[in-house]
Design an enzyme around this catalytic site. Structure first.
Site, PDB file in Angstrom:
ATOM      1  N   ILE A 190       9.439  -6.675   9.941  1.00 42.80           N
ATOM      2  CA  ILE A 190      10.898  -6.670  10.073  1.00 42.80           C
ATOM      3  C   ILE A 190      11.338  -5.794  11.243  1.00 42.80           C
ATOM      4  CG2 ILE A 190      13.054  -6.004   8.932  1.00 42.80           C
ATOM      5  CD1 ILE A 190      11.476  -6.500   6.241  1.00 42.80           C
ATOM      6  N   TYR A 240       6.191 -11.939   5.611  1.00 42.17           N
ATOM      7  CA  TYR A 240       6.721 -10.785   6.350  1.00 42.17           C
ATOM      8  C   TYR A 240       6.755  -9.560   5.455  1.00 42.17           C
ATOM      9  CZ  TYR A 240      11.275 -11.370   4.019  1.00 42.17           C
ATOM     10  OH  TYR A 240      12.289 -11.455   3.086  1.00 42.17           O
ATOM     11  N   CYS A 241       6.781  -8.396   6.088  1.00 43.65           N
ATOM     12  CA  CYS A 241       6.901  -7.116   5.378  1.00 43.65           C
ATOM     13  C   CYS A 241       7.573  -6.136   6.341  1.00 43.65           C
ATOM     14  CB  CYS A 241       5.534  -6.616   4.908  1.00 43.65           C
ATOM     15  SG  CYS A 241       4.347  -6.370   6.254  1.00 43.65           S
ATOM     16  N   THR A 242       7.532  -4.864   6.051  1.00 43.13           N
ATOM     17  CA  THR A 242       8.277  -3.885   6.853  1.00 43.13           C
ATOM     18  C   THR A 242       7.757  -3.772   8.283  1.00 43.13           C
ATOM     19  OG1 THR A 242       8.696  -2.617   4.838  1.00 43.13           O
ATOM     20  CG2 THR A 242       9.118  -1.508   6.925  1.00 43.13           C
TER      21      THR A 242
END
EC number: 1.14.-.-
Length: 355
Positions: free
Chosen positions: A228, A199-201
């Site tokens: 996210i 996952y990342c932003t």
């Protein structure tokens, strides 16, 4: 021929933005797709979006587009029409709107053509960025959280992880994505058969990272759709349990969006609970670090006594000191280790003065 870049100083642009009365929407989006002429595409978008008073940061490359921007509410529909019609691959593209938004995220439109829309450092010609892992929607993420055979891997920089992350997620401690990719492969190489949830932003980094892990022999790779931002929005909308704690770091003037009430980070100067990122007030330093209100007052918004002392000098004295110092002191780094080195030197210098 219209001017296709900004010619006004940052200070004046920021003052103009702060004086605005119109409401703005902060949003981000990305798309990997083949683009034959990035420069021509860039100029067309810049002309249209500049007329709509769009602010923000946009990267365009032969592999696609990556954008973090703010759009006046009054021009929002016109902006979407411009974007959706810019290329068939962008029609109805998902727009990640900010979780928290004061409309003051950007004050100028910067649109650049780059080699990649996210700097990955990948030079392997056999790498296929289109061979990505499986998307996970919010409810699927929550199911995966319960799976003991699933590892959540944070594909953001260490300072982003520090203020907020999925519970029990693995941190890959790096300052840049290009450093992080090979580091992640090395850290996880003993678990290639396990389920990897990246996952990342907003999704752009974990999507490419999923392809990178698959390229290096990992078998079960997933990534959170929309990152996210989309996970939190959907979880709140559907009243799902929220497994992300703390703040979501963002690369604009806000520096963070509150997701949960937990404050999981600490002030880098006094170690009290705090998750407020700031830049050192000494413009020659500009270090990104976490500082509480008490330490901000104590150090005049600076990261150390060294920078505080330099800030109090006249402009000419500051210039002379920086000239004499040259590049010997590396303080342009988002690493807490570097900050601690600066602070320790401040303590030593102070002790020498007192001695």
């Amino acid at each position: 021929m219209p001017v296709l870049h900004n010619r006004i100083s940052n200070q004046k642009l920021k003052e103009k933005m702060l004086a605005e009365t119109q409401e703005r929407q902060t949003l981000s989006f990305y798309k990997y797709f083949a683009l034959d002429n990035p420069s021509m595409f860039r100029d067309k978008l810049y002309t249209q979006w500049n007329q709509l008073s769009v602010f923000g940061r946009v990267y365009i490359a032969k592999e696609g587009i990556n954008a973090q921007i703010s759009v006046p509410i009054d021009h929002y529909n016109d902006f979407k029409a411009s974007l959706f019609n810019a290329h068939p691959a962008l029609d109805q593209i998902r727009l990640n709107t900010a979780l928290e938004d004061n409309g003051r995220s950007f004050w100028v439109l910067r649109m650049k053509v780059r080699q990649r829309i996210v700097a990955d450092g990948i030079e392997d010609e056999t790498f296929n960025p289109a061979h990505t892992g499986q998307y996970l929607k919010a409810h699927e993420v929550n199911e995966m959280i319960k799976d003991p055979d699933a590892l959540f891997v944070d594909m953001r920089n260490h300072y982003e992880y520090e203020v907020g992350h999925f519970k029990n997620a693995i941190k890959v401690p790096s300052d840049t994505f290009r450093e992080q990719l090979p580091m992640a492969v090395d850290m996880l190489k003993e678990d290639k058969e396990k389920k990897m949830v990246l996952y990342c932003t907003g999704g752009i980094r974990c999507e490419k990272a999923s392809a990178y892990l698959l390229h290096h022999g990992f078998k079960n790779v997933y990534h959170v759709e929309g990152g996210i931002i989309e996970y939190v929005r959907t979880a709140k909308k559907k009243d799902l349990p929220l497994h992300f704690i703390g703040k979501n770091f963002v690369f604009d003037e806000r520096m963070g969006e509150r997701v949960s009430e937990e404050v999981i980070a600490h002030c880098h100067q006094c170690e009290q609970f705090c998750d407020t990122h700031v830049n050192c007030h000494n413009s020659a330093c500009h270090l990104l670090f976490i500082q509480c209100a008490i330490c901000s007052e104590k150090f005049s918004g600076c990261c150390s006594a060294i920078c505080q002392e330099e800030l109090e000098l006249s402009p000419e004295e500051q210039r002379l000191r920086r000239s004499a110092r040259g590049n010997k002191i590396k303080i342009f780094n988002k690493s807490k280790d570097v900050l601690e080195t600066i602070m320790n030197k401040s303590i030593i210098d102070q002790g020498n003065k007192e001695g």
